[in-house]
Design a protein around this motif. Structure first.
Motif, short mmCIF file in Angstrom:
data_model
loop_
_atom_site.label_atom_id
_atom_site.label_comp_id
_atom_site.label_asym_id
_atom_site.label_seq_id
_atom_site.Cartn_x
_atom_site.Cartn_y
_atom_site.Cartn_z
N ARG A 231 0.81 -1.30 -0.30
CA ARG A 231 -0.17 -0.17 0.15
C ARG A 231 0.68 1.57 0.03
O ARG A 231 0.67 1.83 -0.99
N ASP B 296 -6.07 -4.01 0.16
CA ASP B 296 -6.68 -4.04 1.29
C ASP B 296 -5.78 -4.80 2.34
O ASP B 296 -4.82 -5.77 2.59
N THR C 26 -7.25 -5.28 5.52
CA THR C 26 -7.51 -5.46 6.39
C THR C 26 -7.17 -6.75 6.93
O THR C 26 -6.27 -7.60 6.58
N GLY D 189 -10.61 -10.57 2.21
CA GLY D 189 -9.04 -10.37 1.45
C GLY D 189 -7.89 -9.00 1.68
O GLY D 189 -7.72 -8.43 0.86
N ARG D 190 -7.35 -9.44 3.11
CA ARG D 190 -6.16 -8.65 2.98
C ARG D 190 -5.11 -9.11 1.98
O ARG D 190 -5.23 -10.31 1.61
N VAL E 2 -6.73 -3.84 -5.37
CA VAL E 2 -8.67 -3.27 -4.68
C VAL E 2 -8.11 -2.24 -5.71
O VAL E 2 -7.54 -1.44 -6.16
#
Length: 311
Positions: A177, A265, A267, A271-272, A276
């Motif tokens: 990210r 993602d 979290t 979906g980690r 996206v």
């Protein structure tokens, strides 16, 4: 004029093909290789990189070891697709290196190579993005020396290590990210959706193996990888994910890119680690990041064969 190239890698069978492709391509100057945990632990990925460098006759290229774990959270487990040592249990079939790892760590090597470069450097991360995230966080002033990142990672329509996530991004979502969402370096993401379409058959591999001793050594590393694809996908061949990304670095525009807004993602749900991708037309604005979505598939395979058969 050649493009200076740094490959950040976790060898890995497809990483082996990617390194060989770079070594065989006169358009780029491979100035450094950095290693990261991933397909196997850091000690093995680094040892594999050194042996591959010896196989390719590129002992002049520095290899520096980097991160042995993700930025924040523990790595759940390593990949089994590449065998016990990352190279189908056949790493020992490669030549023993005559030169060891560079005394610098991966981030320091990348920093010094960027500082010394007289033209923009392309960095191709083909493993977890931990090293690159650390580089950009510690040395933001060096972003101007990076011509482009070509990142192998993510899946637009699903994953391979989980239903949602591709292995590289899933291995360190926070690093992914940081690099893909929070930074503004020109970046091409090469997702597994496209690399799967560029897969090569066992027959293609056998033909490649007949072209030279080095090519035969590369093909000899694919046994466990072939077994994985036969078992999980019913496909008699392999996906050389990382080599597709390096091909784009060698020949910019070989892959067709679309400017998408993306997120990763981070979290702790199912979906980690997922990439996206916002594919709504209203979200497509020119920016620093494009996702490779298409290519001439036969053309990519032909390019890979031409270069790898020249080793």
């Amino acid at each position: 004029m050649t493009t200076p190239l740094i490959i950040d890698t976790d060898p890995g069978v497809d990483d082996a093909f990617a390194l060989a492709l770079a070594a065989a391509s006169p358009e780029v100057e491979l100035i450094g290789v950095t290693t990261v945990f991933g397909n196997v632990g850091l000690a093995d990925t680094t040892r594999n990189a050194l042996r591959l460098r010896a196989l390719l006759g590129r002992e002049d290229v520095p290899v520096a070891a980097g991160a042995d774990r993700p930025l924040v959270h523990p790595h759940p487990h390593l990949s089994s697709a590449h065998g016990s040592d990352g190279l189908s249990g056949r790493a020992a079939t490669l030549p023993e290196p005559t030169r060891g790892t560079d005394p610098r760590d991966a981030v320091t090597l990348m920093r010094e190579l960027l500082e010394a470069a007289d033209r923009p450097v392309t960095i191709v991360p083909i493993g977890p993005l931990t090293n690159v995230a650390l580089l950009l966080a510690a040395h933001p002033r060096l972003k101007e020396k990076i011509g482009r990142l070509v990142v192998m990672g993510g899946g637009v329509d699903g994953g391979n290590i989980t239903a949602a996530a591709e292995f590289n991004l899933w291995s360190d979502p926070e690093a992914a990210r940081r690099v893909l969402v929070e930074e503004d370096v020109p970046t091409t993401v090469v997702p597994m959706d496209l690399t799967h379409r560029c897969a090569v058959t066992a027959e293609w591999l056998a033909e490649l193996g007949r072209t030279s001793a080095r090519a035969a050594a590369l093909v000899g590393l694919t046994a466990d990888y072939l077994t994985t694809y036969r078992r999980f996908l019913g496909f008699d061949g392999i996906v050389v994910h990382d080599a597709v990304a390096v091909a784009e670095a060698i020949r910019p525009g070989l892959l067709t890119g679309t400017p998408y807004a993306v997120d990763v993602d981070c979290t702790f749900g199912p979906g980690r680690g997922a990439l996206v991708v916002d594919r709504r037309l209203e979200s497509r604005a020119p920016g620093n990041l494009t996702v490779a979505t298409d290519t001439d598939l036969d053309g990519v395979r032909a390019f890979l064969f031409e270069r790898l058969s020249s080793l």
